[in-house]
Write an enzyme that holds these catalytic residues in place. Sequence first.
Site, PDB file in Angstrom:
ATOM      1  N   CYS A 337       0.755  -1.031   0.046  1.00 16.76           N
ATOM      2  CA  CYS A 337       0.072   0.233   0.012  1.00 16.76           C
ATOM      3  C   CYS A 337       0.753   1.249   0.200  1.00 16.76           C
ATOM      4  O   CYS A 337       1.673   1.496  -0.911  1.00 16.76           O
ATOM      5  CB  CYS A 337      -1.092  -0.024   1.270  1.00 16.76           C
ATOM      6  SG  CYS A 337      -2.396   1.133   0.930  1.00 16.76           S
ATOM      7  N   HIS A 436      -3.270  -5.594   1.203  1.00 16.89           N
ATOM      8  CA  HIS A 436      -3.147  -5.994   2.620  1.00 16.89           C
ATOM      9  C   HIS A 436      -3.427  -7.297   2.802  1.00 16.89           C
ATOM     10  O   HIS A 436      -4.390  -7.822   2.181  1.00 16.89           O
ATOM     11  CB  HIS A 436      -4.023  -4.806   3.427  1.00 16.89           C
ATOM     12  CG  HIS A 436      -3.613  -3.483   3.523  1.00 16.89           C
ATOM     13  ND1 HIS A 436      -2.402  -3.174   3.961  1.00 16.89           N
ATOM     14  CD2 HIS A 436      -4.064  -2.469   3.103  1.00 16.89           C
ATOM     15  CE1 HIS A 436      -2.422  -1.839   4.053  1.00 16.89           C
ATOM     16  NE2 HIS A 436      -3.291  -1.332   3.321  1.00 16.89           N
TER      17      HIS A 436
END
Length: 505
Positions: A337, A436
Site C-alpha cells: 500500500c 493488505h
Amino acid sequence: MAKALPIMFQGTNSDVGKSVLVTAFCRIFVQDGHKTAPFKSQNMALNSYITVNGKEIGRAQGVQAEAAGIQATTDMNPILIKPNSLNESQIVVHGKPYKNMEAGIYRKEFFLTGLELIQESLAILSENYERIVIEGAGSPAEINLNDRELVNMRVARMANAPVILIGDIEKGGVFASLVGTLQLMEPEDRDRVIGVIINKFRGDVRLLESGLTWLEEYTGKPVLGVIPYMKNLNIDAEDSVILNQYTAIPNPEKELDIAVIQYPRISNFTDVDPFFAESDCHVRFITKAEQLQNPDLVILPGSKNTSEDMLFLRKSGLAPKIVELRQKKQSVIVGICGGYQMLGEEIQDPFAMESQHQAMEGLHLLPIQTTITKEKTTVLSDGMLELYGKSFSVTGYEIHMGETEVDGGCKGLIETKGRTDGCKTADEKIIGTYFHGIFHNDEFRGELLNQIRHTKGLAPIQQRVSFNQLREESFDRLADHVRGHVKLDLIEQKMKEFQKRRIMQ
C-alpha cells in the site's frame, strides 16, 4: 434496545487490554450459545478492517466479529478516526470517508451527529443479537473531555450497559489507577460499574490477595478476575503502541531476519503478523538507519500519510540505507500500500488529501508513479499472484486513496478481476502491492520464505503454519484462558441483576 443483553469494558487508561478482553468475551458468549456482536462507537486507529461490502471499520471490531463467528458490519464501529497529522484526522462514518477535521472542530461540530449515529447502530445490533460486548476507549475519567465524549460512559448510558473496569498491573500502580478512576466518575456512572478485572498479571496471585481484599472493601466493587499475561496470542493488535515491545536488534538464533520499517504514521502493520508464527523468522521494527543492518526481508508497510512518511525515511537516513540494500541485491524488499507507493519514482498529492507536499520523490526502486486521489478504494480482493515461476491464489483487502501507474520495465504481480495489481522487478527482489493481508496467504508466504532460505543455502521448510487456523485456535485459547481466570458466573449474575434493577427504576 430491549432485546440484547449488553456488557461494556472500560479501562483505567489505553492499552490495558480492552480489545483483547472484548474479543475473549465475544468468543465465550458464542461458546455458551448466545448470538453475540462487538461494538465500539468511536475508534481511533490506523489499523483498518474491510467488511464484506467494502466498508472500513476499526480492525479490532473486525477481529472481534470473527471471534463471535459473524461477519463484521459498520454498525459495530460506526465512527472511525484515522489521524493523518498532529492536528487533523480523517473521519470515517459507516465505512466511508466523511471529512478531515481538527480535534477541536470535531468535538464542537460532530458531537450531535455522532450521538445519532451511535444510537442508530446500537438499536440495529440490539434487534439482531442476544449479547452486545461494548469496548470503551482510553479512560472514562478524562474529566476534561467527558462533556462531549462519545465512547465511554455516555455510550454505557445509551446502551443501558453495566461496566467492567479493567486495570493493567503490568504498568504498575494498578490499585491507584482503579481507585482513582472510580472516584473521578460521577455517582451514576460509578453505580454502573459491576466490578473490576486486573489484567496482565505475572507471578504468584497469592501475593496479590491482601490487595484485592482491600480494593473490594475500599471501593465496594468486587474483583471479577485476575488474568495472567498471555504470550503469543496471534490476534491482531489495534494500536501501534504495541510496537514498543518489539526489538530492533537481530536475533542470531533465528535463520531469517525480517526488518519492518516503522514510520510515524504506520498503518495496518498487522500485515506482518504471520511471520511471528514462523519458527525460522525474527521480526524487528526499525525506526533508525543504524538499526537496519542486512536483513533478509525488508517490509515497508502501509501508511496513513505516504508523503510525510517518505520524508521521514529521508530525514532518518533510512531511505539511502534501503537503496543500498537494493544495490547489494541480497535483501528482498516488499512494499504494501503506502510502502508500495514509496518504492516508486514520485508520489503526487495535487488536492492535498494527505499532506501539503504536492510532489514527493520516492525511492526509485520501482518504475511507478502514484497520484493521491479524492476517492478512497476500500475493497476485499482476490487474484492470482505470479512469482518465482509459480502461481498462487491469494486474497487480501485494499485501503488506499492513490492510483498507481506502472511506467514500464516492471512486471505486474497479481491478476485480479480484469486488472493488474502491484509490480515486481525482473529479479523479483523488489515487490510492491496494494494487497493488505498478502502474507496471510500461507502458500505464498511459505514460498517467499523458502526462496530466501535457498539464497542463504538453507534447506526449505516443507510444512509451515496455517495462519488462519492458528487464529481460530487463538480465539479458543484466549477464551479458555479468560474463562479460567474470571468469575464468569458472577459476571452473568451481575449483568442480569443490573438490567432488572434498571427496569425497576
